[in-house]
Enzyme design. Sequence first.
Site, PDB file in Angstrom:
ATOM      1  CB  ALA A  66     -44.411  -9.619 -21.108  1.00 16.43           C
ATOM      2  N   GLY A 110     -49.086  -8.400 -19.157  1.00 19.42           N
ATOM      3  CA  GLY A 110     -48.823  -7.169 -19.891  1.00 19.42           C
ATOM      4  C   GLY A 110     -49.950  -6.790 -20.821  1.00 19.42           C
ATOM      5  CD  GLU A 113     -48.959  -5.108 -16.148  1.00 21.75           C
ATOM      6  OE1 GLU A 113     -48.465  -4.754 -15.064  1.00 21.75           O
ATOM      7  OE2 GLU A 113     -48.356  -5.861 -16.949  1.00 21.75           O
ATOM      8  CD  GLU A 133     -48.319  -9.958 -14.303  1.00 22.65           C
ATOM      9  OE1 GLU A 133     -48.434  -9.133 -15.229  1.00 22.65           O
ATOM     10  OE2 GLU A 133     -49.271 -10.262 -13.530  1.00 22.65           O
TER      11      GLU A 133
END
Length: 259
Positions: A66, A110, A113, A133
């Site tokens: 992200a 992300g 994911e 993360e």
Amino acid sequence: MSKLQYLEVETHDAVTLVRLNRPEVLNALCMGLMDELAQTLQLLDADDSVAVIVLTGNEKAFAAGADITEMKDATYQYMLEHGGLTRQCDSIASCSKPIIAAVAGYALGGGCELAMMCDFIIAADNACFGQPEITIGTIPGFGGSQRLTHLVGKSKAMDMCLTGRMMDAAEAERSGLVARVETVDAYLDVALQAAATIASYSRPVVSMAREAVDMAHETTLTQGIKTERRMFKSTFALDDQKEGMAAFVEKRSPEFKHR
């Protein structure tokens, strides 16, 4: 489809290739990119000419995570109200058409994911997966702790989520995270070929097969087998089942009509 800032879209007969296109930041998932991706997949999902979608990045990165510059100052209240990209993730994961992730380079946070939201992953041999993360003071928020555990098991998922270490393509294949590993030169062509193969089959049957496999993640073995048997029997109401089996007996290629 309106002009896109963060994506490139190509049509290959019944297969659509969607490429993440923020190379200057290793395809970091900003709000604009995720909005475009969710909207694009919704349009493709509704397009009868599209049978299968391939989602990719570039040879250096599928998506390195992200966009932390957008998220670093977000408050708890803001995240509660706006979701921090989780709304777009739900939209992507609910696409009713098969999506193959073609992953080279980094697929972290992300990005990992996002790849796991797809039906399966075909990886280049330079692919690198991770949920780092914890190294920046947070945890996976787009389904990473859940999908990763389903795919690779508790021990491996704990290792990755608690240490933040990265998994190379060979380990990812051994662990069940990716379906196939190919060379960097070949991985995207292989993904497109796999998509074309899927697109050549009966679309209602492909849909049933996806649902049956997904059911294995969502319910007990007993209930999953009951669901599989019900769907298996229902294929015999399809013209495509009659055509497929007749073609097999007659030693010819089937001509599916998707009904």
